[in-house]
Design an enzyme around this catalytic site. Structure first.
Site, short mmCIF file in Angstrom:
data_model
loop_
_atom_site.label_atom_id
_atom_site.label_comp_id
_atom_site.label_asym_id
_atom_site.label_seq_id
_atom_site.Cartn_x
_atom_site.Cartn_y
_atom_site.Cartn_z
N PRO A 1 2.39 1.43 -2.66
CA PRO A 1 2.11 0.10 -3.23
C PRO A 1 0.98 0.19 -4.25
O PRO A 1 -0.19 0.23 -3.90
CB PRO A 1 1.72 -0.73 -2.00
CG PRO A 1 1.23 0.26 -1.00
CD PRO A 1 1.99 1.52 -1.24
N ASP B 1 -3.27 3.60 -4.74
CA ASP B 1 -2.34 3.42 -3.63
C ASP B 1 -3.03 2.56 -2.58
O ASP B 1 -3.99 2.98 -1.95
CB ASP B 1 -1.96 4.78 -3.06
CG ASP B 1 -0.93 4.70 -1.94
OD1 ASP B 1 -0.70 3.59 -1.43
OD2 ASP B 1 -0.38 5.76 -1.56
N HIS B 2 -2.52 1.33 -2.38
CA HIS B 2 -3.19 0.38 -1.50
C HIS B 2 -3.13 0.80 -0.03
O HIS B 2 -3.85 0.25 0.80
CB HIS B 2 -2.57 -1.02 -1.66
CG HIS B 2 -3.59 -2.11 -1.60
ND1 HIS B 2 -4.68 -2.08 -0.76
CD2 HIS B 2 -3.69 -3.28 -2.28
CE1 HIS B 2 -5.40 -3.18 -0.91
NE2 HIS B 2 -4.82 -3.91 -1.84
N ARG B 3 -2.29 1.76 0.30
CA ARG B 3 -2.26 2.25 1.68
C ARG B 3 -3.52 3.04 2.01
O ARG B 3 -3.93 3.10 3.18
CB ARG B 3 -1.03 3.14 1.90
CG ARG B 3 0.30 2.44 1.71
CD ARG B 3 1.44 3.43 1.77
NE ARG B 3 1.29 4.48 0.76
CZ ARG B 3 2.07 5.55 0.67
NH1 ARG B 3 3.06 5.70 1.54
NH2 ARG B 3 1.88 6.45 -0.27
#
Length: 444
Positions: free
Chosen positions: A240, A416-418
């Site tokens: 994401p 990367d929002h993770r």
């Protein structure tokens, strides 16, 4: 008899294509001599013999590909007998060398109805269909294995992006997202009374509208372009992305660069420092101060890297390659400039070594030389962030109540929002901005 196997020459390499054999069958071979030229997903490279003897048999001919670890040739004594089936090695044929009558993957209409029907039945009624492997142990996380089995996906065909090549959840999800349902009617010629239309068959072949052959020019994908398509599609589908942009004043940076270049001109090995070299140095310094950005997402944990290896994107005619400046945080600015030039020249000449384009922990992509104001870049997995750099542009700004023209540059961090939250990404970009606007800190 000793097998010559296709070596692994890079983190993302899955197979290699034999461009030419330097040695021919029957030629004497010494350990360390060059055997063949191989095209990988990154570069063309010559592979050497790891044993001495006679090249008894070439198992993969020029123009064909073989997966990593597959036997591509046999070396032995001149009078040593060959085995009955020396060519069972997993080599794959390119489209140009496919035998007449062979069916290309996903070409459901060329498959006889009886075969198609049995294939569909196997897919829809066998909940315990075995999943084949390539041989040896396959490293895959439990959740990734469960998802693959639920969707009847052969995970042995996947390339893992986790630690040590481990297949993780994102690899399976990316593979599933590439599967497209293709509805194919049974051929009328079969004439089976009461036959039912075929169920959807999953295929990885793209669905394309009918196009007149005279309206297009077909350009075969190189190994590099195939890898770019696969990895960046996987990145966009599984990671994401979010984006943080900052505008940086470069007047002081330009002054420092001029001073450094005046000094470097008198060096025994003169080198010209670019703005990108200074940006790489600032990014490396910022990563040491905010190591939470120097990470990879590994499904059930985050891997924080101890080394700072900065990838610098280089555009080639055949695609994009990312040579890696290793330990960039420990290098001086002139050293970064020299290594960046070496990597760039080697990339354009096709002379990069495997260690030159593997192991990156963060990437800088600069399109400023193309007069690009700003852009967003796709994360290069398994990294978790990439910095996109635009051109330096004279811009009217307000300074102490007065409108003045200052040179400014836009940079955008894709994260990367993770693995990285918005506040952490903003802190990192803030540190990069501080280092570039007060660049004297780069040389302290």
């Amino acid at each position: 008899m000793k097998k010559v196997e296709m070596p692994k020459m890079g983190d993302t390499m899955e197979e290699g294509k034999i461009l030419r054999w330097i040695k021919k069958e029957g030629d004497p071979v010494k350990k360390g001599e060059m055997l063949a030229e191989v095209e990988t997903d990154k570069v063309n490279i010559e592979i050497e013999a790891f044993a001495s003897g006679t090249l008894r048999k070439i198992l993969v001919s020029e123009g064909n590909s073989a997966p990593i670890g597959a036997a591509i040739a046999l070396i032995g004594a001149a009078d040593e007998p060959l085995s009955e089936n020396p060519g069972s090695n997993g080599a794959t044929k390119t489209p140009a060398t496919r035998e007449p009558g062979e069916h290309s993957p996903g070409n459901a209409q060329s498959v006889p109805a009886q075969v198609l029907s049995s294939t569909v039945t196997a897919q829809t009624t066998s909940p315990t269909a075995p999943i084949s492997g390539k041989g040896g142990r396959i490293f895959i996380s439990p959740i990734a294995r469960r998802i693959a089995q639920e969707h009847r996906l052969d995970y042995a065909t996947l390339q893992g992006t986790g630690p040590n090549g481990r297949i993780i959840k994102m690899d399976v999800e990316a593979a599933l997202s590439r599967l497209q349902p293709v509805v194919t009617a049974l051929p009328e010629a079969v004439g089976v009374p009461g036959a039912q239309p075929a169920l959807p068959v999953f295929s990885t072949e793209p669905i394309m509208a009918s196009i007149d052959a005279g309206e297009v020019v077909e350009i075969p994908l190189t190994a590099m372009r195939r890898t770019i398509a696969r990895r960046l599609s996987q990145s966009m589908q599984t990671a994401p992305h979010f984006y943080v942009t900052s505008v940086i004043d470069t007047d002081k940076l330009a002054a420092l660069r001029q001073q450094i270049n005046e000094y470097a001109a008198t060096d025994p090995s003169p080198i010209k420092v670019s703005f990108n070299d200074l940006i790489v140095k600032a990014v490396a310094r910022a990563l040491t101060r905010i190591p939470q950005v120097n990470v990879s997402f590994a499904e059930d944990r985050i891997l924080q890297k101890k080394q700072v290896h900065i990838g610098v994107a280089v555009a080639l005619e055949q695609g994009l390659i990312v040579p890696v400046l290793r330990n960039a945080d420990q290098r001086g600015i002139l050293d970064i400039a020299r290594e960046a030039r070496r990597l760039s020249e080697a990339a354009r000449e096709g002379k990069l070594r495997p260690e030159d384009f593997s192991g990156g922990t963060f990437t800088v992509s600069n399109l400023g030389m193309f007069d690009v104001d700003s852009f967003t870049a796709v994360i290069n997995p398994p990294e978790s962030a990439i910095l996109a750099v635009g051109s330096i542009t004279p811009t009217p700004v307000v300074v102490e109540g007065q409108v003045v023209v200052r040179n400014r540059i836009k940079v955008t961090l894709s994260a990367d929002h993770r693995a990285i939250d918005g506040a952490m990404a903003a802190r990192f970009l803030q540190e990069v901005k501080r280092l570039l606007e007060e660049p004297f800190g780069l040389i302290l």
